[in-house]
Scaffold this motif. Structure first.
Motif, PDB file in Angstrom:
ATOM      1  N   LEU A  72      -0.808   2.931  -9.386  1.00 54.00           N
ATOM      2  CA  LEU A  72      -1.827   3.546  -8.775  1.00 54.00           C
ATOM      3  C   LEU A  72      -3.211   3.227  -9.562  1.00 54.00           C
ATOM      4  O   LEU A  72      -4.517   3.192  -9.260  1.00 54.00           O
ATOM      5  N   GLN A  73      -3.013   3.298 -10.987  1.00 56.44           N
ATOM      6  CA  GLN A  73      -4.269   3.150 -11.886  1.00 56.44           C
ATOM      7  C   GLN A  73      -5.048   2.024 -11.832  1.00 56.44           C
ATOM      8  O   GLN A  73      -6.391   2.048 -11.671  1.00 56.44           O
ATOM      9  N   VAL A  74      -4.372   0.934 -11.140  1.00 57.48           N
ATOM     10  CA  VAL A  74      -5.104  -0.301 -11.211  1.00 57.48           C
ATOM     11  C   VAL A  74      -4.921  -1.252  -9.962  1.00 57.48           C
ATOM     12  O   VAL A  74      -6.070  -1.070  -9.387  1.00 57.48           O
ATOM     13  N   ASP A  75      -3.706  -1.348  -9.675  1.00 55.87           N
ATOM     14  CA  ASP A  75      -3.485  -2.292  -8.448  1.00 55.87           C
ATOM     15  C   ASP A  75      -4.006  -1.929  -7.203  1.00 55.87           C
ATOM     16  O   ASP A  75      -4.338  -2.252  -6.462  1.00 55.87           O
ATOM     17  N   PHE A  76      -3.523  -0.497  -6.929  1.00 52.78           N
ATOM     18  CA  PHE A  76      -3.671   0.228  -5.460  1.00 52.78           C
ATOM     19  C   PHE A  76      -5.028   0.224  -5.424  1.00 52.78           C
ATOM     20  O   PHE A  76      -5.735   0.017  -4.208  1.00 52.78           O
ATOM     21  N   ARG A  77      -5.694   1.049  -6.421  1.00 52.84           N
ATOM     22  CA  ARG A  77      -7.191   1.060  -6.191  1.00 52.84           C
ATOM     23  C   ARG A  77      -7.788  -0.253  -5.967  1.00 52.84           C
ATOM     24  O   ARG A  77      -8.869  -0.229  -5.198  1.00 52.84           O
ATOM     25  N   PRO A 102       4.620   9.918  -1.171  1.00 60.27           N
ATOM     26  CA  PRO A 102       3.344   9.623  -0.648  1.00 60.27           C
ATOM     27  C   PRO A 102       2.085  10.562  -1.119  1.00 60.27           C
ATOM     28  O   PRO A 102       1.090  10.090  -1.081  1.00 60.27           O
ATOM     29  N   ASN A 103       2.755  11.592  -1.885  1.00 59.53           N
ATOM     30  CA  ASN A 103       1.798  12.492  -2.384  1.00 59.53           C
ATOM     31  C   ASN A 103       0.836  11.751  -3.485  1.00 59.53           C
ATOM     32  O   ASN A 103      -0.302  12.058  -3.869  1.00 59.53           O
ATOM     33  N   ASP A 104       1.349  10.826  -4.292  1.00 54.34           N
ATOM     34  CA  ASP A 104       0.719   9.997  -5.157  1.00 54.34           C
ATOM     35  C   ASP A 104      -0.332   8.902  -4.641  1.00 54.34           C
ATOM     36  O   ASP A 104      -1.294   8.882  -5.132  1.00 54.34           O
ATOM     37  N   ILE A 105       0.087   8.703  -3.379  1.00 56.50           N
ATOM     38  CA  ILE A 105      -0.976   7.631  -2.594  1.00 56.50           C
ATOM     39  C   ILE A 105      -2.159   8.632  -2.131  1.00 56.50           C
ATOM     40  O   ILE A 105      -3.196   8.292  -2.301  1.00 56.50           O
ATOM     41  N   LEU A 106      -1.755   9.786  -1.617  1.00 52.08           N
ATOM     42  CA  LEU A 106      -2.810  10.445  -0.903  1.00 52.08           C
ATOM     43  C   LEU A 106      -3.715  10.977  -2.128  1.00 52.08           C
ATOM     44  O   LEU A 106      -4.848  11.349  -1.946  1.00 52.08           O
ATOM     45  N   THR A 107      -3.234  11.438  -3.565  1.00 54.57           N
ATOM     46  CA  THR A 107      -4.095  11.644  -4.228  1.00 54.57           C
ATOM     47  C   THR A 107      -5.373  10.646  -4.576  1.00 54.57           C
ATOM     48  O   THR A 107      -6.279  11.028  -4.737  1.00 54.57           O
ATOM     49  N   VAL A 108      -4.754   9.430  -4.530  1.00 53.02           N
ATOM     50  CA  VAL A 108      -5.783   8.365  -4.810  1.00 53.02           C
ATOM     51  C   VAL A 108      -6.848   8.342  -3.594  1.00 53.02           C
ATOM     52  O   VAL A 108      -7.995   8.196  -4.289  1.00 53.02           O
ATOM     53  N   LEU A 109      -6.272   8.364  -2.535  1.00 54.36           N
ATOM     54  CA  LEU A 109      -7.146   8.344  -1.144  1.00 54.36           C
ATOM     55  C   LEU A 109      -8.176   9.450  -1.235  1.00 54.36           C
ATOM     56  O   LEU A 109      -9.189   9.383  -0.589  1.00 54.36           O
ATOM     57  N   ASN A 110      -7.856  10.293  -1.962  1.00 53.88           N
ATOM     58  CA  ASN A 110      -8.818  11.523  -1.764  1.00 53.88           C
ATOM     59  C   ASN A 110      -9.625  11.642  -2.877  1.00 53.88           C
ATOM     60  O   ASN A 110     -10.636  12.584  -3.144  1.00 53.88           O
ATOM     61  N   GLU A 111      -9.674  10.437  -3.775  1.00 56.66           N
ATOM     62  CA  GLU A 111     -10.639  10.369  -4.951  1.00 56.66           C
ATOM     63  C   GLU A 111     -12.003  10.157  -4.187  1.00 56.66           C
ATOM     64  O   GLU A 111     -12.000   9.411  -3.214  1.00 56.66           O
TER      65      GLU A 111
END
Length: 318
Positions: A72-77, A102-111
């Protein structure tokens, strides 16, 4: 696109549940996909799903070398930002690896950097019907994948006896009352099941009748044809030129059996028209212009068609 933001659908589910099959079905819908981007994540250094999804009008981007939840910290963003900058999509479909929460992904999408550009339309979790029976062996991740979902597809129901699937649906509804739950074969659903009522009723992506085709076992067929009916699926319709009592109809909807998982169509209440889209226990309504008659299409699993139609007829005011 909603309010100028890209509409996002997150597809989650345990390994082998049918996520890529769902994506392929979506990409085969007869709609313009030029504004659609797909982000596929695989757990491992060699990606396969991205290759399977090539050849469509949508732009497919693959993330391998680890899972979304670990990168999440690098590649997904970086991947999401790159898709936005390169393709400026109207829609983004994200297929998470089977071991992602999914909660980890949703957290990033809500940034903030993404929430101003993206609008989450729906989280869809695909569940292999065999996995539900053995769910205690899969731990908290399996539970989180379902709990995060707006729509749960209980897939591969053709591999279980109908009475077992009916019981599984009831169990899931009790355990996860906030989710819409639909039984599927090969993850086949209608566009409205995925996107909801995001357009005017007269510009639906699919026709009202016939509806909700399934591919269970042999060739493609509707629910009332051989194959799907043997599995317990049933489709039927209700049409009338007489107005319906709105209070009576609302009571009908509120008491609809959990296995009546699809209701779609136009309803006339004497002074107004409405379009209804009911999926897996959740209902959306939009006002509609006048039509020639009330027309409703139903899909259920092990339901009593005659009893349901009799209850609807009790709502007629003429």
């Amino acid at each position: 696109m909603q309010n100028g933001r890209c509409s996002v659908v997150l597809i989650a589910g345990f390994l082998g549940a049918g996520k890529t099959t769902l994506l392929k079905n979506i990409l085969n819908w007869p709609v313009n996909l030029s504004g659609t981007a797909v982000l596929v994540n695989e757990f491992g250094a060699v990606g396969i799903d991205g290759e399977l999804l090539q050849g469509y009008d949508a732009n497919v981007v693959e993330m391998a070398n680890g899972c979304i939840c670990c990168s999440l910290q690098v590649d997904f963003r970086r991947s999401v930002a790159d898709i936005i900058d390169r393709f400026h999509p109207d829609r983004l479909l994200i297929e998470a690896t089977g071991v992602a929460d999914p909660n980890d992904i949703l957290t990033v999408l809500n940034e903030v950097q993404f929430s101003q550009k993206l609008s989450l339309a729906k989280t869809v979790t695909v569940v292999d019907v065999d996995y539900w029976e053995a769910r205690e062996n899969f731990g908290r991740l399996f539970d989180n994948q379902i709990r995060a979902a707006d729509l749960v597809l209980l897939n591969k129901v053709d591999l279980q006896p109908p009475e077992m699937v009916a019981e599984f649906i009831s169990e899931m509804r009790r355990a996860f009352p906030s989710c819409s739950i639909m039984p599927t074969c090969h993850c086949r659903i209608d566009p409205d099941d995925l996107w909801g009522l995001q357009d005017t009723p007269d510009r639906r992506l699919n026709s009202l009748f016939p509806m909700h085709r399934e591919n269970c076992g042999g060739g493609e067929h509707t629910h009332h044809e051989a194959g799907a009916s043997e599995l317990g699926f049933l489709s039927f319709s209700f049409e009338t030129t007489s107005p319906l009592d709105e209070k009576c109809f609302n009571l009908f909807m509120a008491s609809a059996p959990v296995h009546l998982y699809r209701i779609k169509g136009y309803v006339f209440f004497g002074e107004k028209w409405s379009f209804i889209n009911h999926v897996g226990g959740k209902t959306e309504w939009v006002d509609s212009v006048a039509k020639d008659r009330t027309r409703l299409a139903f899909v259920g699993w092990q339901v009593d068609k005659e009893a349901l139609l009799a209850r609807l007829k009790e709502c007629l005011t003429e």
